[in-house]
Design an enzyme around this catalytic site. Sequence first.
Site, short mmCIF file in Angstrom:
data_model
loop_
_atom_site.label_atom_id
_atom_site.label_comp_id
_atom_site.label_asym_id
_atom_site.label_seq_id
_atom_site.Cartn_x
_atom_site.Cartn_y
_atom_site.Cartn_z
N SER A 147 3.39 -13.51 -4.36
CA SER A 147 4.77 -12.86 -4.15
C SER A 147 5.79 -13.96 -4.72
CB SER A 147 4.99 -12.68 -2.75
OG SER A 147 6.19 -12.25 -2.48
N TYR A 160 5.79 -14.99 6.11
CA TYR A 160 5.38 -14.42 4.88
C TYR A 160 5.22 -15.26 3.76
CZ TYR A 160 4.74 -11.05 1.04
OH TYR A 160 4.40 -10.05 -0.01
N LYS A 164 2.19 -16.80 1.42
CA LYS A 164 2.01 -16.56 -0.12
C LYS A 164 2.16 -17.97 -1.03
CE LYS A 164 1.51 -12.08 -0.02
NZ LYS A 164 0.22 -11.58 -0.65
N1 LIG Z 1 5.89 -4.35 -2.30
C1 LIG Z 1 6.18 -5.45 -2.58
O1 LIG Z 1 7.51 -5.56 -2.82
C2 LIG Z 1 5.39 -6.69 -2.72
C3 LIG Z 1 6.30 -7.92 -3.26
C4 LIG Z 1 5.42 -8.94 -3.56
C5 LIG Z 1 4.24 -8.88 -3.04
N2 LIG Z 1 3.51 -7.91 -2.70
C6 LIG Z 1 2.08 -7.94 -2.24
O2 LIG Z 1 1.49 -6.89 -2.89
C7 LIG Z 1 0.27 -6.84 -2.01
C8 LIG Z 1 0.14 -5.18 -1.82
O3 LIG Z 1 1.31 -4.88 -1.01
P1 LIG Z 1 1.96 -3.21 -1.24
O4 LIG Z 1 3.09 -3.51 -1.31
O5 LIG Z 1 1.21 -2.53 -2.37
O6 LIG Z 1 1.52 -2.80 0.44
P2 LIG Z 1 1.10 -1.42 0.88
O7 LIG Z 1 1.84 -0.12 -0.01
O8 LIG Z 1 1.63 -1.51 2.20
O9 LIG Z 1 -0.55 -1.25 0.86
C9 LIG Z 1 -1.06 -2.47 1.70
C10 LIG Z 1 -2.56 -2.25 1.66
O10 LIG Z 1 -3.34 -3.04 2.58
C11 LIG Z 1 -4.09 -2.68 3.36
N3 LIG Z 1 -4.16 -3.45 4.65
C12 LIG Z 1 -3.24 -3.77 5.40
N4 LIG Z 1 -3.72 -4.59 6.40
C13 LIG Z 1 -4.96 -4.54 6.41
C14 LIG Z 1 -6.15 -5.49 6.84
N5 LIG Z 1 -5.89 -5.94 7.92
N6 LIG Z 1 -7.29 -5.29 6.32
C15 LIG Z 1 -7.50 -4.57 5.31
N7 LIG Z 1 -6.63 -3.86 4.67
C16 LIG Z 1 -5.29 -3.98 5.01
C17 LIG Z 1 -3.41 -1.16 3.83
O11 LIG Z 1 -4.34 -0.02 4.18
P3 LIG Z 1 -4.60 -0.10 5.65
O12 LIG Z 1 -3.52 0.22 6.44
O13 LIG Z 1 -5.65 1.21 5.68
O14 LIG Z 1 -5.64 -1.06 6.05
C18 LIG Z 1 -2.94 -0.98 2.30
O15 LIG Z 1 -4.10 -0.31 1.48
C19 LIG Z 1 0.38 -7.54 -0.66
O16 LIG Z 1 -0.29 -8.82 -0.98
C20 LIG Z 1 1.81 -7.96 -0.75
O17 LIG Z 1 2.14 -9.05 -0.20
C21 LIG Z 1 4.15 -6.86 -2.39
#
Ligand SMILES: NC(=O)c1ccc[n+]([C@@H]2O[C@H](COP(=O)([O-])OP(=O)(O)OC[C@H]3O[C@@H](n4cnc5c(N)ncnc54)[C@H](OP(=O)(O)O)[C@@H]3O)[C@@H](O)[C@H]2O)c1
Length: 253
Positions: A147, A160, A164
């Site tokens: 991130s 967080y 990261k």
């Molecule tokens: N969105 C942003 O702005 C952003 C920015 C920078 C980086 N990121 C990074 O991108 C990645 C994906 O995030 P996203 O934004 O796509 O989030 P998201 O839409 O909330 O998806 C999160 C995913 O992780 C799974 N998950 C959560 N806790 C878990 C656990 N304990 N074990 C296994 N699976 C788990 C969730 O499914 P379940 O709930 O079914 O487990 C879901 O499939 C993350 O690493 C995040 O830090 C996101």
Amino acid sequence: MTELGGRLRDRVALITGASRGIGRAIALGFAHEGADLILASRKRQDLETVVNDAEHLGRRALAVAANLSSEADVNELCQRVEEEFGRLDILVNNAATNPYMGPLCEATPEVFDKTLDLNLRGPFLLIRRCRDLLRRSPAASIINIGSTAGLRPSPMLGIYSISKAGLHMMTRVLARELAPEKIRVNTLAPGLTRTRFSSALWAEGREERAASLIPLGRIGEPDDMVEAALYLASGDSAFVTGQVIVLDGGATA
Ligand SMILES: NC(=O)c1ccc[n+]([C@@H]2O[C@H](COP(=O)([O-])OP(=O)(O)OC[C@H]3O[C@@H](n4cnc5c(N)ncnc54)[C@H](OP(=O)(O)O)[C@@H]3O)[C@@H](O)[C@H]2O)c1
């Protein structure tokens, strides 16, 4: 999407947190390019729709319910990969959590542990357990989803951000350690992206202000992450390891 491609033909990819958001977009991007998939997250039912979408693209896909902060679940997940596919070429460590927003010093040790357990220890456990499978691949690639918060502190997201930053460093450590085994390790670092995870930062009237802080004038979409993930997963990046690719519309420029 455009015509089906073959950049990942005959490859098997394991993607965590694949039921929605960035993980789902990457999974379907990989399927589109010919990869078979193992999709992991806690709720198997949510993964099944992604399995169906991948199957419609002609790929084999398997949903495995796993809490990636549990060592037992990680071991079981890797065992399923061995039994069902017998190989692994690409590992995407995407699942992450952020249970707390606020000043670091006011956080409890419990939320600190919960965040680090999934965001940092989880990828460590999974890479450690998948190493034997990956070293047998002719084109092994690990992609950690970091991130921009890991590059500079994000206000109110201190734990967080620490998790990261640790993941970015783990990428570099493992790139060196696993290079002799021809396993490449890289990080994709998204900026603010439209997913459920980050909705507190852009939903309910906050999007215009959030977009105004991004030079390209909009927040990211999960599909914005796919081409870079394909690049890191494929032979196009055969000489790239230990790097962070930032996808943030210029926010950290
Ligand atoms: N969105 C942003 O702005 C952003 C920015 C920078 C980086 N990121 C990074 O991108 C990645 C994906 O995030 P996203 O934004 O796509 O989030 P998201 O839409 O909330 O998806 C999160 C995913 O992780 C799974 N998950 C959560 N806790 C878990 C656990 N304990 N074990 C296994 N699976 C788990 C969730 O499914 P379940 O709930 O079914 O487990 C879901 O499939 C993350 O690493 C995040 O830090 C996101």
